[in-house]
Design a protein around this motif. Structure first.
Motif, PDB file in Angstrom:
ATOM      1  N   GLN A  18       0.831  -1.198   0.000  1.00 48.51           N
ATOM      2  CA  GLN A  18       0.000   0.000   0.000  1.00 48.51           C
ATOM      3  C   GLN A  18       0.869   1.252   0.000  1.00 48.51           C
ATOM      4  O   GLN A  18       1.835   1.341   0.760  1.00 48.51           O
ATOM      5  CB  GLN A  18      -0.903   0.013   1.241  1.00 48.51           C
ATOM      6  CG  GLN A  18      -1.788   1.230   1.363  1.00 48.51           C
ATOM      7  CD  GLN A  18      -2.800   1.334   0.232  1.00 48.51           C
ATOM      8  OE1 GLN A  18      -3.438   0.334  -0.129  1.00 48.51           O
ATOM      9  NE2 GLN A  18      -2.947   2.517  -0.339  1.00 48.51           N
ATOM     10  N   ASP A  73       1.439   5.241   0.761  1.00 44.50           N
ATOM     11  CA  ASP A  73       0.911   6.158   1.776  1.00 44.50           C
ATOM     12  C   ASP A  73       0.372   7.465   1.182  1.00 44.50           C
ATOM     13  O   ASP A  73      -0.163   8.304   1.903  1.00 44.50           O
ATOM     14  CB  ASP A  73       1.953   6.436   2.856  1.00 44.50           C
ATOM     15  CG  ASP A  73       3.111   7.311   2.378  1.00 44.50           C
ATOM     16  OD1 ASP A  73       3.232   7.552   1.158  1.00 44.50           O
ATOM     17  OD2 ASP A  73       3.912   7.753   3.238  1.00 44.50           O
ATOM     18  N   ILE A  82      -4.868   8.277  -2.673  1.00 43.74           N
ATOM     19  CA  ILE A  82      -6.062   9.026  -2.268  1.00 43.74           C
ATOM     20  C   ILE A  82      -7.346   8.264  -2.600  1.00 43.74           C
ATOM     21  O   ILE A  82      -8.443   8.782  -2.417  1.00 43.74           O
ATOM     22  CB  ILE A  82      -6.099  10.423  -2.919  1.00 43.74           C
ATOM     23  CG1 ILE A  82      -6.053  10.323  -4.443  1.00 43.74           C
ATOM     24  CG2 ILE A  82      -4.961  11.284  -2.391  1.00 43.74           C
ATOM     25  CD1 ILE A  82      -6.185  11.663  -5.156  1.00 43.74           C
ATOM     26  N   SER A 108      -6.881   3.605   1.373  1.00 46.58           N
ATOM     27  CA  SER A 108      -6.075   4.093   2.495  1.00 46.58           C
ATOM     28  C   SER A 108      -5.156   3.032   3.087  1.00 46.58           C
ATOM     29  O   SER A 108      -5.338   1.826   2.869  1.00 46.58           O
ATOM     30  CB  SER A 108      -6.998   4.612   3.599  1.00 46.58           C
ATOM     31  OG  SER A 108      -7.650   3.522   4.238  1.00 46.58           O
ATOM     32  N   ASP A 136      -6.967   0.429   4.984  1.00 44.65           N
ATOM     33  CA  ASP A 136      -7.470  -0.753   4.276  1.00 44.65           C
ATOM     34  C   ASP A 136      -6.448  -1.876   4.323  1.00 44.65           C
ATOM     35  O   ASP A 136      -6.792  -3.039   4.578  1.00 44.65           O
ATOM     36  CB  ASP A 136      -7.785  -0.391   2.822  1.00 44.65           C
ATOM     37  CG  ASP A 136      -9.081   0.385   2.678  1.00 44.65           C
ATOM     38  OD1 ASP A 136     -10.148  -0.232   2.717  1.00 44.65           O
ATOM     39  OD2 ASP A 136      -9.024   1.615   2.534  1.00 44.65           O
TER      40      ASP A 136
END
Length: 317
Positions: A247, A249, A252, A255, A258
């Motif tokens: 993921q 950071d 947008i 998140s 998630d």
């Protein structure tokens, strides 16, 4: 006769090398509604591992580009991902989803489309790859909505050696929609929740307000019902293969929370957060949507190198 047999043996030994050609090759998957088109990216090594790359939601093609009305958001994120993996000795197969771009002919009418159609297609590709002796093992990489599709295609599938979620949602679709509506008036939020509750119960909603018709039009409700059945946390918890959660950071759209939700559901999974990576896998040091927009339409920007490194380490430890 003996000399002839020797020649045949030599040809047989040479055949794999004659068939192998690094680069990109077309491939297709037959389905009851038509052929789905894809591209195989081959590195300059024999019998590499191969990853099935599954694109995200909406009209997103195999390269990670989307056509929104008359505007094409061309960033080539998934094509760049495939090329980067090839440089690391990892093959890949990416494809246009049914109904999209070169796979348009395999599309169904909206009222007949189900989320499980996408899962069945992914399973079909896995089966096809499993029959291809060029590859040493199959991994599945799902981006955004493709994460849930990939999880479901990998669940209980011994042919999949590992699963990688990139920017995958950690909550069911109806929760995501309700969260996205959180800035709407209380009356609208309640209407959305009521419709979602009905669809989750398998009941169509006939009296959809005009303002919500684009989201809940009658022809798309069967698809939503099929999608709402799945909670990514429950699905990832069932995976028996090694799991990598990646993921950015600066995403947008999805998140860090998630990814953390998926990790909590599957404690054995490896979670890797990448600094300054956004949803289209490009480097961006801000969450300002206006600034990020430029990365969604620039195919010359490379994908974040760290992403390629962590996937390589996961596949080739």
């Amino acid at each position: 006769m003996k000399r002839k047999n020797v020649k045949l043996m030599m040809l047989a030994a040479l055949f794999p090398m004659l068939c192998w050609a690094a680069g990109e090759q077309p491939i297709s998957l037959g389905t009851p509604t038509g052929e789905i088109q894809g591209r195989v990216m081959l590195p300059d090594v024999e019998r590499p591992p191969v990853v099935l790359i599954i694109a995200g939601s909406g009209p997103t093609d195999m390269d990670g580009n989307s056509l929104l009305g008359a505007v094409t958001l061309k960033n080539n994120s998934l094509k760049l991902l495939a090329e980067g993996l090839a440089r690391r000795g990892i093959a890949s197969l990416r494809y246009d989803k049914r109904g999209i771009a070169s796979s348009a002919a395999a599309g169904k009418e909206e009222k007949d489309l189900r989320f499980d159609d996408y899962v069945a297609d992914a399973r079909g590709w896995i089966e096809l790859l499993s029959e291809d002796s060029r590859f040493s093992g199959i991994f599945v990489v799902g981006h955004s909505e493709g994460s849930l599709i990939g999880m479901l295609a990998s669940e209980g599938n011994a042919k999949v050696k590992g699963f990688v979620s990139i920017a995958g949602a950690g909550h069911p679709a109806y929760e995501i929609i309700e969260t996205q509506m959180s800035n709407q008036p209380a009356e609208v939020r309640q209407l959305v929740k009521n419709i979602n509750d009905s669809l989750r119960a398998g009941k169509a909603v006939n009296d959809v307000p005009v303002g919500l018709m684009a989201l809940y039009r009658p022809s798309v409700q069967p698809y939503l019902m099929s999608w709402y059945r799945y909670d990514p946390r429950e699905v990832v918890a069932c995976l028996e293969q090694p799991v990598l959660l990646v993921q950015g950071d600066k995403d947008i759209q999805v998140s860090v929370g998630d990814a953390e939700a998926l990790k909590a559901a599957q404690p054995q999974a490896e979670l890797h957060l990448i600094e300054n990576m956004n949803h289209v896998l490009k480097s961006c040091d801000t969450v300002d949507a206006g600034v990020q927009q430029a990365t969604y339409t620039n195919p010359d920007l490379p994908v974040v190198e760290e992403l390629l490194n962590v996937i390589e380490k996961f596949i080739k430890p």
